[in-house]
Structures are given as C-alpha cells and as structure tokens.
Design an enzyme around this catalytic site. Structure first.
Site, mmCIF file in Angstrom:
data_model
loop_
_atom_site.group_PDB
_atom_site.id
_atom_site.type_symbol
_atom_site.label_atom_id
_atom_site.label_comp_id
_atom_site.label_asym_id
_atom_site.label_seq_id
_atom_site.Cartn_x
_atom_site.Cartn_y
_atom_site.Cartn_z
ATOM 1 N N ASP A 92 -29.188 -34.157 -14.009
ATOM 2 C CA ASP A 92 -28.872 -33.974 -12.598
ATOM 3 C C ASP A 92 -29.565 -35.073 -11.792
ATOM 4 O O ASP A 92 -30.309 -35.876 -12.342
ATOM 5 C CB ASP A 92 -29.267 -32.578 -12.130
ATOM 6 N N ASP A 271 -23.503 -25.517 -16.634
ATOM 7 C CA ASP A 271 -24.909 -25.386 -17.022
ATOM 8 C C ASP A 271 -25.511 -24.263 -16.204
ATOM 9 O O ASP A 271 -25.031 -23.961 -15.105
ATOM 10 C CB ASP A 271 -25.687 -26.688 -16.761
#
Length: 377
Positions: A92, A271
C-alpha cells in the site's frame, strides 16, 4: 505485469483471471494476507506457502518505512529477500495509515506531514516519496498515494479530497516514468478510486483513474464505517466503469461474505487484516458459521476444527477442544493455529469461487453459502 481475463459469470459480474508478475502468477479472484511489517503475524513463510497456499501477500509502506527503515531494506535487496518470500508482493502507499493518524497529520498539496506513532518524529509522505519508498521495498504491485476521506464526509470535502488524490496520481505516474525498479523486476502502479459514498464522485474518479491507463486499478475509501449496502453499491458502480481488461482491487475488505458479494460485483483482488486479527482473539471462520473458540461450549468438543478438504492441514489435525484449551492457558500455539486456519479458509473460499465461476455454478453457490458464513455458532 499482465492480466488475462479468462471467464465472466453469466448470472453475475464475477470474473476469473490470471495475473502474471515477475515473481509468479496469481489466479483471481484472490485474497492477499496482510504482512504489515515484513511478516504475516505469527506465520512462518514456509507455512504461508505450504499451508495457507498464499499466492501474493501485502506489505505496509508506512510501517516498513519506520521499521526497519529503507537503509536496511535497500541493503537487504528489498522485501522479498529480507523476509525470504519469493512470491509476489503488493505494497500500500501509506495513505491509509496517514488517514488513521488524523490527530497527528496535516495534508497539503505537497503531501501529508505526520508525527509517527512510535516516537512522534515528523515525516512527509508525498506521491514521490511514497513511491520512492515502494521502489526501495521492491513490491511487484505498488499503490498510488491518495487521501482516504473519513466516513461520513461532507460532499464538498469528499470532492476536494478526490481532486487532490487525482493530482497526486498524476505525480505518481510521472514518478514511475522517471524512475526505475531497483532489484531487476518490474513494478506495476495501481491508481486508487476515491469519492466517499457519493455516486457521482465515484463515477468521476473511476473515469479519471481509467484514463491513466495503468496496469491495474484499486477501489479505496470503503470499509471505513459506511453501511454494507453502500459498500456493495459503490463496488458495483466502480466495477461497471473500470476497464474490464485490467484487475480490480478492493482495498481493506473484508469478511468472507463481503468477499463473495464483491466478487459477484466484479472485484478480482482483496486484502484485509480480519482473518489474522480475529484469529488472535479466538474467532474462527468455517463453512457452517463463525466460532468463538474461547467459549466454554467447545471445551469437550473433540471434532476437528475444520474437516473441509481444502482447509489448512492443522485444522484437520486438531480438535476444537484442544484449540480451546490453548487459548484458555494463553499458549502461543493457539493464535498461531487459528491464524493458519482463518487464512487458509479465506484462500480456499476464493479458490472455490474461481472454480464456481469457471463451471457456471457461482451464483447458486454464493446464495446458499453467504447466510451460513454470517451465522454465529
């Protein structure tokens, strides 16, 4: 990175595809275990490969930037070598962590200045520095730096935030053009759709993101407190606009039922920390419903944790009574076994979803299974 769309379900928008990176091929739909600081908490990399059968894992830019730091990461040759994981990795951008530090950060056109949660020292994350860190980490898939607005947000703020995310994205795209990967493998940039819960903003953001023509696209700003119905509505709205020939990643979602519902709306990648975090508190997901293994009712239940053939081997090897005992006596093995069980459960669920999409039985299978997944046993 390449993506091949193999089949779309005729009764829903569920898709089966194949995502190929320099570190391996990923069968979609897929769930990515979260390895925040260079480890999926409590799980050995060998177990990730052999028991969980993870195809790709997630690393966290913010946390890895703070510890061990990029000097160590670069010296190690990137995260793959540092943690001895030879499969694909997605990182991320750090944007969500900066969002969560609302009382410790200031957002400007340049980026986000924040005081870190460890020692209070101040740092700036900009589109360029976030991607520079992700270059140092060496992930196969890197995320554009964005602002994630809270829920609820006034529309004026949500629109201003969305346009800031778009301007930051243009800088991210330019940075990727002007820089090169460090470790000899390709890195693919995924932009992130924002717009809070406003359909017109989400449409504008999807159109802008799609026009950037990057290898894949992500849907952000969900699972931040909005009603489940809003999540599903926005996921479908975005999937209807984002390019069909590229993977779609819904960030931070969610429960097993959430996964199946969003797969049916066209999402390919997920996720979430729920399977591992909840495992450490004794919550186990099964095809029959949710078990709190710490409850006294399991003390003398000598049936195995899970008899499903696609489940984790440890789930078929140990009884509920044994895992209950481990939690009662605070033995570390309890959370470890629970984590392996939950992660393998998630992976087995998306694997079967893929099979059902390919053989045409997905819609009926999902309709029957979702109510069971949400039942508390």
């Amino acid at each position: 990175m390449t993506f091949k769309l193999q089949h779309t379900d005729t009764a829903t928008d569920a898709r089966a595809g194949e995502l190929t990176t320099d570190h391996g091929t990923i069968q979609t739909p897929i769930f990515m275990p979260v390895g925040t600081i260079g480890t999926v908490k409590g799980v050995h990399q060998r177990e990730l490969r052999e028991q969980v059968q993870a195809q790709i894992i997630l690393g966290n830019t913010y946390h890895l930037f703070l510890r061990p730091g990029m000097e160590t990461m670069s010296a190690a040759g990137g995260l793959h070598r540092f943690m001895n994981w030879d499969g694909p990795i997605l990182t991320d951008s750090g944007g969500y962590q900066v969002f969560s530090l609302a009382h410790r950060r200031k957002i400007t056109e340049e980026g986000a200045t924040f005081a870190n949660h460890i020692d209070g020292s101040k740092h700036l994350f900009s589109p360029e520095s976030s991607l520079g860190i992700q270059r140092d980490i060496g992930a196969d898939i890197v995320m554009a730096f964005d602002e994630c607005p809270p829920y609820p947000s006034e529309k004026v703020y949500a629109e201003k935030s969305m346009h800031l995310t778009h301007r930051w994205l243009e800088r991210c795209v330019q940075f990727m053009r002007d820089s090169a990967p460090k470790y000899g493998h390709d890195q693919a940039l995924f932009p992130i759709v924002q717009g809070s819960s406003y359909d017109d903003l989400r449409r504008k953001s999807c159109e802008f993101i799609a026009a950037q023509d990057q290898p894949g696209n992500a849907i952000g700003g969900l699972s931040v407190g909005e009603p489940i119905a809003d999540m599903y509505r926005i996921a479908k709205l975005c999937c209807d606009i984002l390019p069909k020939a590229k993977p779609r990643y819904l960030m931070g979602v969610g429960t097993p039922a959430n996964l199946l519902e969003c797969i049916s709306r066209g999402v390919d990648m997920f996720d979430c920390v729920l399977p591992s975090r909840n495992a450490r508190h004794g919550m186990l997901y099964t095809r029959r419903g949710i078990i709190n293994i710490k409850n006294a009712r399991w003390r003398n239940d000598f049936s195995v944790v899970d008899d499903h053939p696609a489940g984790a081997p440890t789930s078929r090897a140990h009884t509920k009574a044994y895992v209950h005992h481990l939690f009662r006596v605070n033995e570390l093995l309890g959370p470890q076994l629970a984590t392996l069980h939950n992660l393998r459960f998630y992976l087995a669920l998306v694997e079967e979803a893929r099979e059902r999409i390919l053989d045409g039985s997905f819609a009926a299978w999902k309709a029957e299974l979702v109510p069971l997944l949400e039942t508390k046993l």
